[in-house]
Design an enzyme around this catalytic site. Sequence first.
Site, PDB file in Angstrom:
ATOM      1  N   THR A  40      -7.067  -5.160   6.301  1.00 22.20           N
ATOM      2  CA  THR A  40      -7.231  -3.707   6.216  1.00 22.20           C
ATOM      3  C   THR A  40      -5.944  -2.987   6.609  1.00 22.20           C
ATOM      4  OG1 THR A  40      -9.588  -3.867   6.702  1.00 22.20           O
ATOM      5  CG2 THR A  40      -8.545  -1.741   7.096  1.00 22.20           C
ATOM      6  N   HIS A  43      -3.544  -3.045   3.776  1.00 25.57           N
ATOM      7  CA  HIS A  43      -3.931  -2.064   2.757  1.00 25.57           C
ATOM      8  C   HIS A  43      -3.469  -0.659   3.142  1.00 25.57           C
ATOM      9  CE1 HIS A  43      -6.313  -4.346  -0.107  1.00 25.57           C
ATOM     10  NE2 HIS A  43      -6.874  -5.001   0.890  1.00 25.57           N
TER      11      HIS A  43
END
Length: 344
Positions: A40, A43
């Site tokens: 995450t 990202h």
Amino acid sequence: MKAVVKANRASGLELVKMPEPKLGPKDVLIKVQVASICGTDVHIDDWTYWAQQRFTPPRIIGHEFAGYVQEVGKEVTFVKAGERVSAETHISCGYCYQCKNGYREVCRKSKLLGIDYDGTFAEYLSLPEHVLWKDDPRIPDEWATIQEPFGNAVDTVMSEDISSKTVLILGAGPIGLFAVGIARACGASLIIVSDPNDYRLDIGKKMGADIVANPKNTDILNCVLEATEGNGVDVVLEFSGNKLALDQGLKSLTPGGRISILGIYETPVDIDLNREVIFKKIRIYGITGRKIFSTWYKTSRFLSSGLVDPGPVITHTFLLEDYEKGMQLMRDGMCGKVVLQVMP
């Protein structure tokens, strides 16, 4: 304090000086010892489509950590200064229908640490006491920081009993690799791991996989059928978020089996429900977060007892200032779990 911040709606992060967080009456100030990088976080760094839809700068990123309590608010009773803690990253409201029915991990008003709430890539962190977890002192710092993703693997593996079952694990990222060790500890009779990254497949072997297969040069369905006398596997654990891998997994699953899915997909997925689900009478589990806090007890016991050694998965440690080195290793796929040393 030093902190890694997503300052703008564009790719990149910044290491900046920030004021230490303030405490409310039910908050706890934590000195972060170690943090670890999640996909995450990459990202958010890369500013992918998902990040653009979900993340609003400016925000300190990161959500996996272990650290020491420095100060507590006047209404805090659960922890005291000097104790080492980690935290559940779904900051639930405690009052909605889901929370009241034992599903705090899908609280409708949940805030996510490092996304909606300033995160762990900083020297200090403030959190409400109700999300804190007291770390078992037998668990070293580098293991304590991975309890959050390890818990994802625990729930995925243990959606149902797995003892004596044959298992196909799709995706050998850190969580998939943790799942190998958990499935082995829970008595799986055969563990097959599929991933296009040979570096991570090697880690899968170290974690206890019986067979590792690269879908670039191996037909996964044939591999499964050969290893299971044509039956297919009892359990599929899907961590990849890859449509083709999911399709292979469903085809590899024996009638009456179950699939647990943690992988996140960029776009909608087509499934032949008649052929692969209904007439095979399989069970599908969607996994998000961890069961709060029952999964944390299981995670702590796996790690503190030595039932699972996550050491082979934790491949690199950097100083907080060198966070981008870890991010790049993750992009390149040349690492397992990357840990950041925040405080000396």
